[in-house]
Motif scaffolding. Structure first.
Motif, short mmCIF file in Angstrom:
data_model
loop_
_atom_site.label_atom_id
_atom_site.label_comp_id
_atom_site.label_asym_id
_atom_site.label_seq_id
_atom_site.Cartn_x
_atom_site.Cartn_y
_atom_site.Cartn_z
N MET A 113 -23.34 -9.77 -10.96
CA MET A 113 -22.02 -9.76 -11.20
C MET A 113 -21.57 -8.27 -11.34
SD MET A 113 -20.52 -10.58 -15.26
CE MET A 113 -20.89 -9.04 -15.88
N LEU A 114 -22.40 -7.20 -11.61
CA LEU A 114 -21.76 -5.87 -11.65
C LEU A 114 -21.46 -5.48 -10.07
CD1 LEU A 114 -24.19 -4.12 -13.95
CD2 LEU A 114 -21.77 -4.94 -14.45
N VAL A 115 -22.49 -5.63 -9.22
CA VAL A 115 -22.27 -5.71 -7.86
C VAL A 115 -21.00 -6.24 -7.18
CG1 VAL A 115 -23.42 -5.70 -5.58
CG2 VAL A 115 -24.64 -4.97 -7.49
N SER A 116 -20.83 -7.59 -7.53
CA SER A 116 -19.51 -8.28 -7.13
C SER A 116 -18.58 -8.07 -7.42
CB SER A 116 -19.98 -9.62 -7.21
OG SER A 116 -20.89 -10.41 -6.41
N GLY A 117 -18.48 -7.46 -8.75
CA GLY A 117 -17.20 -6.85 -9.60
C GLY A 117 -16.93 -5.64 -8.79
N CYS A 118 -17.76 -4.75 -8.60
CA CYS A 118 -17.58 -3.46 -7.94
C CYS A 118 -17.05 -3.69 -6.53
CB CYS A 118 -18.78 -2.73 -7.90
SG CYS A 118 -18.55 -1.15 -6.84
N LEU A 119 -17.60 -4.54 -5.66
CA LEU A 119 -17.04 -5.05 -4.33
C LEU A 119 -15.80 -5.49 -4.46
CD1 LEU A 119 -20.22 -6.76 -3.31
CD2 LEU A 119 -19.43 -4.79 -2.27
N ALA A 120 -15.23 -6.36 -5.35
CA ALA A 120 -14.06 -6.97 -5.40
C ALA A 120 -12.87 -5.75 -5.80
CB ALA A 120 -13.83 -7.92 -6.58
N GLN A 121 -13.57 -4.81 -6.94
CA GLN A 121 -12.48 -3.95 -7.28
C GLN A 121 -12.17 -2.90 -6.20
OE1 GLN A 121 -14.08 -1.31 -10.29
NE2 GLN A 121 -12.03 -0.38 -11.03
N LEU A 122 -13.32 -2.49 -5.48
CA LEU A 122 -13.08 -1.62 -4.47
C LEU A 122 -12.27 -2.03 -3.12
CD1 LEU A 122 -16.34 0.58 -4.47
CD2 LEU A 122 -14.06 1.32 -5.41
N THR A 123 -12.89 -3.29 -2.90
CA THR A 123 -12.16 -4.09 -1.67
C THR A 123 -10.69 -4.16 -1.95
OG1 THR A 123 -13.94 -5.17 -1.32
CG2 THR A 123 -11.93 -6.08 -0.35
N THR A 124 -10.05 -4.63 -3.21
CA THR A 124 -8.74 -4.78 -3.69
C THR A 124 -7.91 -3.32 -3.43
OG1 THR A 124 -9.34 -6.60 -4.98
CG2 THR A 124 -7.34 -5.51 -5.52
N ALA A 125 -8.53 -2.53 -3.77
CA ALA A 125 -8.00 -1.04 -3.84
C ALA A 125 -7.71 -0.60 -2.44
CB ALA A 125 -8.98 -0.12 -4.42
N ARG A 126 -8.89 -0.94 -1.78
CA ARG A 126 -8.59 -0.55 -0.06
C ARG A 126 -7.54 -1.41 0.65
NH1 ARG A 126 -8.79 3.14 3.64
NH2 ARG A 126 -9.31 2.44 5.83
N THR A 127 -7.48 -2.68 0.36
CA THR A 127 -6.23 -3.52 0.66
C THR A 127 -5.17 -2.80 0.54
OG1 THR A 127 -7.77 -5.44 0.42
CG2 THR A 127 -5.46 -5.82 0.70
N GLU A 128 -4.84 -2.46 -0.81
CA GLU A 128 -3.45 -1.81 -0.87
C GLU A 128 -3.46 -0.43 -0.31
OE1 GLU A 128 -1.21 -3.23 -3.12
OE2 GLU A 128 -2.68 -4.73 -2.88
N GLU A 129 -4.63 0.22 0.10
CA GLU A 129 -4.30 1.39 0.81
C GLU A 129 -4.16 0.92 2.46
OE1 GLU A 129 -7.87 3.97 -1.23
OE2 GLU A 129 -8.34 3.39 0.81
N LEU A 130 -4.50 0.16 2.62
CA LEU A 130 -4.17 -0.50 4.12
C LEU A 130 -2.61 -1.05 4.03
CD1 LEU A 130 -7.39 -2.33 5.19
CD2 LEU A 130 -6.59 -0.07 5.87
N LYS A 131 -2.17 -1.69 3.13
CA LYS A 131 -0.94 -2.21 3.06
C LYS A 131 -0.11 -1.08 2.96
CE LYS A 131 -1.56 -6.46 0.33
NZ LYS A 131 -1.45 -7.33 -0.68
N ALA A 132 -0.40 0.05 2.38
CA ALA A 132 0.50 1.04 2.55
C ALA A 132 0.76 1.82 3.73
CB ALA A 132 0.07 2.19 1.67
N LEU A 133 -0.17 1.29 4.49
CA LEU A 133 0.02 2.03 6.19
C LEU A 133 0.99 1.19 6.81
CD1 LEU A 133 -3.76 2.92 7.03
CD2 LEU A 133 -1.86 4.48 6.65
N LEU A 134 1.16 -0.01 6.46
CA LEU A 134 1.97 -0.98 7.06
C LEU A 134 3.65 -0.82 6.43
CD1 LEU A 134 0.09 -4.33 6.53
CD2 LEU A 134 0.26 -2.77 8.93
N GLU A 135 3.65 -0.11 5.51
CA GLU A 135 5.14 0.22 5.11
C GLU A 135 5.73 1.21 5.87
OE1 GLU A 135 4.82 1.13 0.99
OE2 GLU A 135 4.07 -0.97 0.51
N PRO A 136 6.96 1.32 6.29
CA PRO A 136 7.80 2.29 6.92
C PRO A 136 7.85 3.58 6.08
CG PRO A 136 9.15 0.55 6.60
CD PRO A 136 7.84 -0.26 5.73
N THR A 137 7.54 4.64 6.42
CA THR A 137 7.89 6.02 5.81
C THR A 137 9.21 6.27 6.11
OG1 THR A 137 6.83 7.17 7.44
CG2 THR A 137 5.42 6.34 5.86
N GLU A 138 9.85 6.87 4.79
CA GLU A 138 11.30 7.49 5.22
C GLU A 138 10.92 8.87 5.56
OE1 GLU A 138 13.37 7.31 1.66
OE2 GLU A 138 12.55 5.32 1.10
N ASN A 139 11.83 9.28 6.48
CA ASN A 139 11.83 10.82 7.03
C ASN A 139 12.74 11.75 6.36
OD1 ASN A 139 9.72 9.90 8.95
ND2 ASN A 139 11.39 9.38 10.42
#
Length: 139
Positions: A113-139
């Motif tokens: 449970m601890l390992v899976s919980g960690c995997l889920a938490q870090l994976t969710t955080a990484r998904t948000e980082e990748l989504k941020a790369l998809l958002e257009p940046t303002e110049n």
């Protein structure tokens, strides 16, 4: 025990559990450790599925960025390769960090449970980082 061995062992243990019992687990009210382990693994599987979808979108976006930048200068190209390099490094970090998280209950019934919980938490955080790369940046 390596992370790979632990994940294989966990997968085999889960495979040994009747599929019907896994489907019947009410994760909102899980009370047994076995149920909490199953629910934690389900959370990770869902997070991993979303990550894979977003990662594919991000690779496509970085590939398109490379095409745009190639028109300016070949020296600017490399966004797709940088993303892939970062993702490979992140996977190594995630696996090591989550193996470490399991040591809180090493060898105990709570470790998966601890390992899976960690995997889920870090994976969710990484998904948000990748989504941020998809958002257009303002110049």
């Amino acid at each position: 025990m390596t992370m790979r061995t632990m994940l294989i062992t966990s997968a085999l243990l889960l495979a040994a559990t009747p599929a019907l019992a896994q489907e019947d687990v009410d994760c909102a009210n899980a009370t047994t450790q076995a149920d909490m382990n199953i629910c934690s693994d389900k959370d990770y599987e869902a997070a991993d599925a979303e990550l894979n979808t977003v990662y594919k979108q991000t690779v496509a976006a970085m590939r398109a960025k490379d095409v745009e930048l190639a028109d300016i200068s070949a020296d600017y190209v490399g966004a797709e390769e940088a993303l892939k390099k970062a993702q490979r490094a992140w996977i190594g970090y995630r696996d090591g960090q989550c193996e470490l998280a399991g040591f809180e209950a090493r060898g105990g019934s709570m470790e998966p449970m601890l390992v899976s919980g960690c995997l889920a938490q870090l994976t969710t955080a990484r998904t948000e980082e990748l989504k941020a790369l998809l958002e257009p940046t303002e110049n």
